[in-house]
Design an enzyme around this catalytic site. Structure first.
Site, PDB file in Angstrom:
ATOM      1  N   HIS A  16       0.818  -1.215   0.000  1.00 30.04           N
ATOM      2  CA  HIS A  16       0.000   0.000   0.000  1.00 30.04           C
ATOM      3  C   HIS A  16       0.849   1.262   0.000  1.00 30.04           C
ATOM      4  O   HIS A  16       1.930   1.299   0.579  1.00 30.04           O
ATOM      5  CB  HIS A  16      -0.888   0.025   1.246  1.00 30.04           C
ATOM      6  N   LYS A  66       6.511   6.157   7.005  1.00 31.23           N
ATOM      7  CA  LYS A  66       6.116   5.240   8.097  1.00 31.23           C
ATOM      8  C   LYS A  66       7.336   4.742   8.854  1.00 31.23           C
ATOM      9  O   LYS A  66       8.317   4.306   8.271  1.00 31.23           O
ATOM     10  CB  LYS A  66       5.363   4.036   7.517  1.00 31.23           C
ATOM     11  N   TYR A 101       2.879   1.344  13.882  1.00 30.51           N
ATOM     12  CA  TYR A 101       3.658   2.269  13.076  1.00 30.51           C
ATOM     13  C   TYR A 101       3.138   3.696  13.157  1.00 30.51           C
ATOM     14  O   TYR A 101       1.954   3.934  13.338  1.00 30.51           O
ATOM     15  CB  TYR A 101       3.739   1.803  11.618  1.00 30.51           C
ATOM     16  N   ASP A 134      -6.383  -6.246  -1.664  1.00 34.84           N
ATOM     17  CA  ASP A 134      -5.014  -6.618  -2.022  1.00 34.84           C
ATOM     18  C   ASP A 134      -4.985  -7.703  -3.090  1.00 34.84           C
ATOM     19  O   ASP A 134      -4.101  -7.726  -3.944  1.00 34.84           O
ATOM     20  CB  ASP A 134      -4.249  -7.052  -0.770  1.00 34.84           C
TER      21      ASP A 134
END
Ligand code: T46
Length: 185
Positions: A61, A70, A130, A166
């Site tokens: 992603h 991130k 994260y 996905d």
């Protein structure tokens, strides 16, 4: 804190200083001043946590516009964590790198804005945590296929459990180039 370069420009593995004692351990998972001195981000605006069971694969992603950098880490279990440079103009465009992150090795990865990110769970389950440099914008959420042969990620042998999103993600070659992030040094 030790910084380890990856094959991807700007993407680094971070090995925090861990303080162990008979009670257990302590480490700073992020420190704006220390990160700033290392050329790493000093500002995050969103923190995420996800739990996944074995063989779950989340990714690949990215967000564009409003790309998210991130800082990823694993609080429980073990994952194979992957970054793909999708920044138009980057010297490592289209290339991938990966690292095994686990609660026991306490390694983190800094994935700059403009990368696709994903991970596969190697342990029975994993808690993934994260920090992001921009907030989630649903309309900007995008993805590419986890097993795109043109990228050639060498995932561990697993039969991945994927979300429908996905499963149906496009190959990189099918993405309108104008929809891809732009490299900013
Ligand atoms: C990412 C995100 C999702 N959501 C909502 C949207 C869906 O209703 C639900 C699950 O979303 P998704 O299936 O996109 O979650 P993941 O598959 O874990 O996505 C993440 O996985 C890979 C590894 C990433 O690096 C991204 O941070 C992110 O895309 O949470 C939110 O409300 N806020 C958010 O920031």
């Amino acid at each position: 804190m030790k910084i380890v370069e990856t094959r991807l420009a700007g993407c680094v593995i971070i090995e925090p200083a861990v303080f162990g004692d008979p009670r257990g351990f302590f480490f700073e998972s992020w420190n704006a001043e220390r990160f700033g001195q290392a050329g790493l981000p000093t500002h995050f605006v969103q923190s995420n946590v996800s739990h996944s069971t074995k063989n779950v694969l989340r990714g690949l992603h990215y967000q564009w516009p409003r790309p998210q950098g991130k800082l990823v880490s694993v609080l429980q279990g073990e994952v194979f964590d992957v970054a793909v440079d999708l920044r138009r103009g980057s010297s490592t465009f289209g290339r991938w790198d990966a690292a095994v992150l686990s609660a026991s090795n306490k390694r983190q990865i800094w994935i700059p804005e403009g990368f696709a990110h994903g991970f596969a769970v190697l342990s029975d389950d994993a808690v993934f945590s994260y920090l992001c440099t921009d907030v989630y914008v649903k309309e900007a959420d995008a993805g590419i296929r986890w097993n795109d042969p043109a990228i050639g990620i060498e995932w561990p042998a697993l039969s991945p459990l994927l979300s429908d999103k996905d499963e149906q993600a496009p190959l990189l070659s099918q993405v309108d180039p104008d929809r891809l992030p732009i490299f900013t040094a």
